[in-house]
Enzyme design. Structure first.
Site, PDB file in Angstrom:
ATOM      1  N   GLU A  96      11.640  52.464  34.644  1.00 60.55           N
ATOM      2  CA  GLU A  96      11.330  52.642  33.138  1.00 60.55           C
ATOM      3  C   GLU A  96      10.292  51.715  32.641  1.00 60.55           C
ATOM      4  O   GLU A  96       9.603  51.960  31.747  1.00 60.55           O
ATOM      5  CB  GLU A  96      12.609  52.227  32.347  1.00 60.55           C
ATOM      6  CG  GLU A  96      13.934  53.248  32.793  1.00 60.55           C
ATOM      7  CD  GLU A  96      15.226  52.657  32.035  1.00 60.55           C
ATOM      8  OE1 GLU A  96      15.456  52.543  31.116  1.00 60.55           O
ATOM      9  OE2 GLU A  96      16.024  51.973  32.776  1.00 60.55           O
TER      10      GLU A  96
ATOM     11  N   SER B 284      25.422  47.851  33.851  1.00 59.53           N
ATOM     12  CA  SER B 284      25.576  47.687  32.468  1.00 59.53           C
ATOM     13  C   SER B 284      26.624  46.691  32.262  1.00 59.53           C
ATOM     14  O   SER B 284      27.722  46.431  32.868  1.00 59.53           O
ATOM     15  CB  SER B 284      26.051  49.103  31.745  1.00 59.53           C
ATOM     16  OG  SER B 284      26.607  48.740  30.773  1.00 59.53           O
TER      17      SER B 284
ATOM     18  N   HIS C  30       6.092  72.414  32.053  1.00 61.00           N
ATOM     19  CA  HIS C  30       6.789  71.980  30.746  1.00 61.00           C
ATOM     20  C   HIS C  30       8.159  71.544  31.031  1.00 61.00           C
ATOM     21  O   HIS C  30       9.237  71.958  30.187  1.00 61.00           O
ATOM     22  CB  HIS C  30       6.747  73.399  30.143  1.00 61.00           C
ATOM     23  CG  HIS C  30       5.623  74.095  29.942  1.00 61.00           C
ATOM     24  ND1 HIS C  30       4.742  74.070  28.751  1.00 61.00           N
ATOM     25  CD2 HIS C  30       5.273  75.041  30.811  1.00 61.00           C
ATOM     26  CE1 HIS C  30       3.806  74.783  28.888  1.00 61.00           C
ATOM     27  NE2 HIS C  30       3.883  75.453  30.006  1.00 61.00           N
TER      28      HIS C  30
ATOM     29  N   LYS D 201      27.649  52.407  35.668  1.00 60.53           N
ATOM     30  CA  LYS D 201      26.158  52.550  35.668  1.00 60.53           C
ATOM     31  C   LYS D 201      25.311  51.965  36.342  1.00 60.53           C
ATOM     32  O   LYS D 201      25.392  51.000  36.691  1.00 60.53           O
ATOM     33  CB  LYS D 201      25.601  52.503  34.029  1.00 60.53           C
ATOM     34  CG  LYS D 201      26.281  53.329  32.916  1.00 60.53           C
ATOM     35  CD  LYS D 201      25.354  53.158  31.720  1.00 60.53           C
ATOM     36  CE  LYS D 201      24.247  53.893  31.964  1.00 60.53           C
ATOM     37  NZ  LYS D 201      23.419  53.713  30.906  1.00 60.53           N
TER      38      LYS D 201
END
Ligand code: ARG
Length: 456
Positions: A286, A273, A151, A279
């Site tokens: 992804e 970024s 979970h 970043k």
């Protein structure tokens, strides 16, 4: 063409033509045509000279396609007609003899089967590479503890090697499915089935099947021209494999977040970024996550095309190709990218260890301690629940509860309680086959090595 008075409407051509995408079947189409020409020679349809001339012509066409010099024409409907058209331009009317005893229906089914066989073999190679990378990574991190999750809540600690090997075994199943798809694509040769009913010619189909690497000629011409099962097999194997990769990608996205801080992608496998200089984004991971549904959609497309399709060939079947090609390209990119990404990834031992040092995941071990001392598991579960509540309420770790406090919950709890909670104990206690203890992980690494060697 012979029976028509008017030329085709451009809009009909647009919906009907497949040349824009099926041109990539040219290597399979040429191979199939060469084998068919030799079959025609054996059947006495062609003379030796004619065969030689057809072979020369087909090689010339292949050369043009290979070099990107093939003069495609506006009205080429598909790759099969384009090849034949060009062949006839090069060697003259003899080119028209190639289509004796052949229909585009058995021709395209054969081309697609050859394509699937090669695609499955390539995917298998990529899966093997990824399995090898995972295994190396698992070996190098065999004894790095991290929390295991259910979970997405910390559940019980495991070794990172154990966690990485979970993906190894997933991929092994993918390899099996891809191998089955490859074998399905090589089982039955459609060529020689004609349009649907068979041929007026007695071709040596066995010989042609052998030349093209098929186990046998297809036993039923109706089935042969409308069979796309090998494509379905490939697509379902690809969909499952891509789905596995999406789970891997998803974990790496989570793990490389600052909140987890478990791993970091290599610089050349992440992006910055344009506005936030701090970043480092795990884009490839992804995309592994997001590419999978596209492969699943391809499977769905073909299942939809085949749904309730009456025998035998219908133009619907032309819609098998774009779905297949897109899935092949997507899967191959994902497998290769996953491999490169894992080759460059670094794990943060301290962050992993700190997260794994959380004592609450050892609650099951305390319960098991009570069980060993004779308490039924359900009751032990309740006792440990109370201990956890006590610790949480006072902001302490389980091991910070006093001997009096623990004995208040059960007479059976003594010093062994603190031993069980010592770091490392929880992992090493998972001794069942397939568990996370060092000995079992070592066993698993060995088994994985053997599997990889077997896969060649
Ligand atoms: N381009 C077609 C396909 O991919 C080739 C077969 C055409 N057959 C026919 N009977 N029109 O399915």
């Amino acid at each position: 063409m012979g029976r028509f008075d008017t030329p085709q409407d451009p809009l009909f051509q647009r919906i009907n033509a497949s040349i824009s995408f099926d041109r990539r079947l040219w290597p399979q189409d040429i191979r199939g045509s060469l084998a068919h020409a030799r079959g025609l020679r054996r059947a006495g349809v062609l003379t030796d000279e004619e065969l030689a001339e057809l072979e020369r012509g087909l090689e010339a066409v292949a050369g043009e396609l290979e070099r990107g010099e093939f003069p495609f024409r506006e009205d080429d409907e598909d790759i099969h007609m384009a090849v034949e058209r060009r062949l006839t331009e090069i060697i003259g009317p003899l080119g028209g003899k190639l289509h004796t005893a052949r229909s585009r229906n058995d021709q395209v089914a054969t081309d697609v089967a050859l394509f699937v066989r090669e695609a499955a073999e390539r995917a298998l190679g990529l899966v093997r590479e990824l399995m090898g990378t995972l295994l190396d990574l698992a070996e190098r991190h065999a004894d790095w503890p991290l929390p295991g999750y259910t979970h997405l809540q910390r559940a019980q600690p495991v070794y990172l090697g154990h966690h990485l090997l979970a993906y190894f075994w997933m991929l092994r199943r993918d390899a099996r499915r891809l191998a089955a798809a490859r074998d399905a694509a090589a089982a039955e040769m459609p060529l020689g089935s004609g349009a649907l009913a068979g041929l007026n010619w007695e071709l040596d189909r066995e010989g042609t099947a052998a030349e093209l690497g098929f186990a046998a000629p297809s036993p039923n011409s109706l089935d042969a021209v409308s069979n796309r099962d090998a494509v379905l097999d490939y697509l379902s194997a690809a969909a499952i494999c891509a789905t596995h990769l999406s789970r891997l990608g998803s974990e790496l996205v989570l793990w490389s977040s600052q909140e987890f801080g478990f791993c970091e992608p290599a610089d050349d496998f992440s992006s910055g970024s344009s506005i936030m200089p701090q970043k480092k984004n795990p884009d490839a991971a992804e995309l592994l996550r997001a590419k999978a549904p596209r492969v699943v959609a391809s499977l769905n497309t073909l299942l939809g095309v085949l749904h309730a399709l009456p025998l035998a060939y219908s133009k619907d079947l032309q819609e098998d190709k774009e779905a297949l090609f897109d899935a092949v390209d997507t899967l191959e990119t994902c497998l290769a990218a996953a491999n490169r990404m894992l080759e460059g990834i670094t794990f943060n031992r301290e962050r992993l260890a700190a997260a794994a040092a959380d004592e609450f995941p050892a609650a099951t071990d305390v319960a098991d301690l009570l069980v060993r001392k004779g308490m039924p598991f359900r009751e032990a579960h309740g006792v440990v629940g109370s201990l956890v509540r006590k610790a949480l309420a006072s902001g302490r770790r389980l091991s910070e509860l006093s001997p009096d406090e623990i004995r208040a919950e059960s007479e059976l709890l003594d010093d062994e309680y603190y031993e069980v909670l010592r770091a490392g104990e929880w992992l090493e206690s998972k001794r069942s086959p397939g568990g996370t203890s060092s000995a079992r992980v070592r066993e698993q690494l060995e088994a994985a090595r053997a599997v990889l060697a077997e896969l060649g």
